[in-house]
Design a protein around this motif. Structure first.
Motif, PDB file in Angstrom:
ATOM      1  N   HIS A  78      47.389  33.128   6.385  1.00  0.00           N
ATOM      2  CA  HIS A  78      46.667  31.829   6.033  1.00  0.00           C
ATOM      3  C   HIS A  78      47.453  31.487   4.579  1.00  0.00           C
ATOM      4  O   HIS A  78      47.336  31.793   3.581  1.00  0.00           O
ATOM      5  CB  HIS A  78      45.260  32.658   5.269  1.00  0.00           C
ATOM      6  N   HIS A  80      48.529  27.225   2.994  1.00  0.00           N
ATOM      7  CA  HIS A  80      48.537  25.838   2.927  1.00  0.00           C
ATOM      8  C   HIS A  80      49.747  25.240   2.498  1.00  0.00           C
ATOM      9  O   HIS A  80      49.508  24.418   1.391  1.00  0.00           O
ATOM     10  CB  HIS A  80      47.223  25.168   2.376  1.00  0.00           C
ATOM     11  N   LYS A 147      48.802  25.629   7.454  1.00  0.00           N
ATOM     12  CA  LYS A 147      47.408  24.651   7.789  1.00  0.00           C
ATOM     13  C   LYS A 147      47.698  23.184   7.500  1.00  0.00           C
ATOM     14  O   LYS A 147      48.330  22.893   6.585  1.00  0.00           O
ATOM     15  CB  LYS A 147      46.221  25.163   7.068  1.00  0.00           C
ATOM     16  N   HIS A 248      37.841  29.185   7.694  1.00  0.00           N
ATOM     17  CA  HIS A 248      37.482  29.626   6.231  1.00  0.00           C
ATOM     18  C   HIS A 248      35.937  29.762   6.256  1.00  0.00           C
ATOM     19  O   HIS A 248      35.046  28.859   6.702  1.00  0.00           O
ATOM     20  CB  HIS A 248      37.617  28.150   5.455  1.00  0.00           C
ATOM     21  N   HIS A 271      38.482  34.390   3.604  1.00  0.00           N
ATOM     22  CA  HIS A 271      37.962  33.987   2.513  1.00  0.00           C
ATOM     23  C   HIS A 271      37.106  35.338   2.116  1.00  0.00           C
ATOM     24  O   HIS A 271      37.147  36.389   1.607  1.00  0.00           O
ATOM     25  CB  HIS A 271      37.368  32.964   2.226  1.00  0.00           C
ATOM     26  N   ASP A 322      46.960  32.552   1.024  1.00  0.00           N
ATOM     27  CA  ASP A 322      46.147  31.460   0.877  1.00  0.00           C
ATOM     28  C   ASP A 322      46.943  30.140  -0.063  1.00  0.00           C
ATOM     29  O   ASP A 322      46.393  29.253  -0.522  1.00  0.00           O
ATOM     30  CB  ASP A 322      44.972  31.405  -0.009  1.00  0.00           C
TER      31      ASP A 322
HETATM   32 FE    FE Z   1      42.634  28.390   2.564  1.00  0.00          FE
END
Ligand code: FE
Ligand code: NIG
Length: 413
Positions: A78, A80, A147, A248, A271, A322
């Motif tokens: 996960h 970004h 992502k 998420h 999360h 994340d």
């Molecule tokens: Fe995230």
């Protein structure tokens, strides 16, 4: 090319073929061999065993581990990590007392990143993302999910996903791509969330699928973002194009996001800072991997997910970074493992399993990576000499990841 690594103080994370994920009490075991060697052939793990190296093993390149340990590369399921610039102004706002939600309501947060991304060329975005890629590879990551979600218009979402495709084609690590058009409502749709969701379903998803740009579909299903009904609509639209959900959920509130994810066969729900018994119950017996992002909980000063409770209920759990400009500006999986031990009372073995094999599962790649298994990709790193495996998360800022190898070749940063 045959690569032989010898004098490995401990070869960590050995699994037979076919172990897809580890659940509950299985997570406490981290099988290893002391004083070992490993052979990679043509990018895959070919053999390993205790020293001395058998006489019939030959190699093109021999590496002396010099008493360091060998770990399977981290599988960061996960991130970004394609984004433009940085958001340290919001870091200051947070220090001065604003919450993540307040910053978002003032037009900061995700929309701030979307504005910057809009102004940044594909070339520049790629260059910035590759710097982050080089950093995480040097820190031991071998597979990563990235992502979209800072585009929020069809054109800019496609731009992000094309950058991810280019990273996949050029970077040494394995990349999986996720379409996250429903990360926030794009500025042009302010106050018209339901129309934005229509556009995600009718315009964005078909356009993304046409170019084959995503493996997964994600939705920020949480209070103040997208509802469970909207999430279900988007996941159904994604399913028509074969996009598997990874969502998420339960970051800001007990939102029902976990249940929606499970009901739509999500590969992971991520999360989980806010969980209740029903959410844990929904995960039991499902194929969905609960994935925790302690770097975000740390950076935003939130509570941590109830990792022990989930494992006690028999669930497997994964850990991911994340990596993003707002809630976790770090892709350092070693630190994630340390935070899991320090703040969620996971043992080092549990945390390493969560960041490797269970992370691989959450990427849909556990047949390919995440453990030391004959036939899997030869993705691993060597540590500096350490007294024990537990030293790795314990020495939480010491740069113990010494040399990274992906597909049987050393990656030099
Ligand atoms: Fe995230
Ligand atoms: O995973 N929670 C939603 N999205 C990101 C944060 C994105 C941002 O703030 O830019 C996350 O924490």
């Amino acid at each position: 090319m045959r690569l032989l690594v010898e004098n490995i103080a401990e070869l960590v994370g050995i699994r037979p073929a076919g172990v897809e994920r580890l659940c509950g009490a299985e997570m406490a075991e981290l099988p290893s061999i002391r004083d070992a060697w490993l052979l990679a052939d043509d990018g895959r793990i070919a053999a390993f065993g205790p020293m001395p190296v058998p006489a019939d093993i030959t190699a093109d390149v021999t590496v002396d581990a010099e008493g360091g340990m060998l770990f399977p590369s981290f599988c960061d399921s996960h991130t970004h990590l394609v984004y433009a610039g940085s958001r340290e102004q919001e870091f200051l706002d947070k220090i001065n007392g604003l919450s993540y939600e307040e910053i978002a309501r003032r037009g900061g947060g995700i929309l701030n990143s979307a504005d910057r991304l809009h102004e940044t060329s594909e070339e520049e975005l790629y260059a910035q993302a590759m710097e982050r890629i080089r950093e995480i590879v040097a820190k031991g990551t071998g597979s990563v999910e990235i992502k979209s979600g800072y585009g929020l218009t069809t054109e800019d979402e496609l731009k992000m996903l094309r950058v991810i495709r280019r990273i996949r084609e050029t970077a040494p690590l394995t990349v999986r791509s996720t379409f996250l058009g429903a990360h926030a409502v794009g500025r042009a749709y302010a106050g018209r969330q339901s129309e934005y969701v229509d556009m995600v379903c009718r315009e964005m998803i078909p356009a993304v699928a046409r170019e084959g740009l995503a493996d997964f579909v994600d939705v920020f299903c949480d209070e103040g973002f997208f509802t469970t009904e909207e999430t279900a609509r988007i996941l159904r639209a994604g399913a028509e194009y074969g996009l598997v959900p990874k969502i998420h959920a339960n970051e800001l509130a007990v939102s029902g996001g976990v249940q929606v994810g499970v009901a739509h066969g999500a590969l992971s729900v991520d999360h989980l800072e806010r969980m209740d018994d029903e959410a844990i119950e929904a995960l039991r017996g499902s194929r969905t991997m609960p994935t925790m992002l302690p770097g975000a909980a740390f950076f935003l000063g939130m509570s941590y997910p109830p990792a022990r409770e989930m494992m006690r209920a028999g669930l497997g759990v994964a850990l991911a970074s994340d990596y993003n400009p707002g809630s976790s500006p770090s892709g350092d999986m070693k630190t994630v493992v340390s935070l899991a031990c320090i703040r969620m009372r996971m043992t080092p073995a549990e945390a390493i399993n969560a960041a490797t094999l269970n992370g691989a599962y959450a990427l849909g790649l556990s047949h390919e990576c995440g453990s030391i298994t004959v036939g899997k990709r030869a993705d691993f790193f060597l540590t500096r000499p350490m007294p024990s495996v537990a030293f790795f998360p314990y020495a939480y800022t010491t740069p113990l990841v010494h040399r990274a190898f992906l597909r049987g070749r050393e990656v030099v940063a």
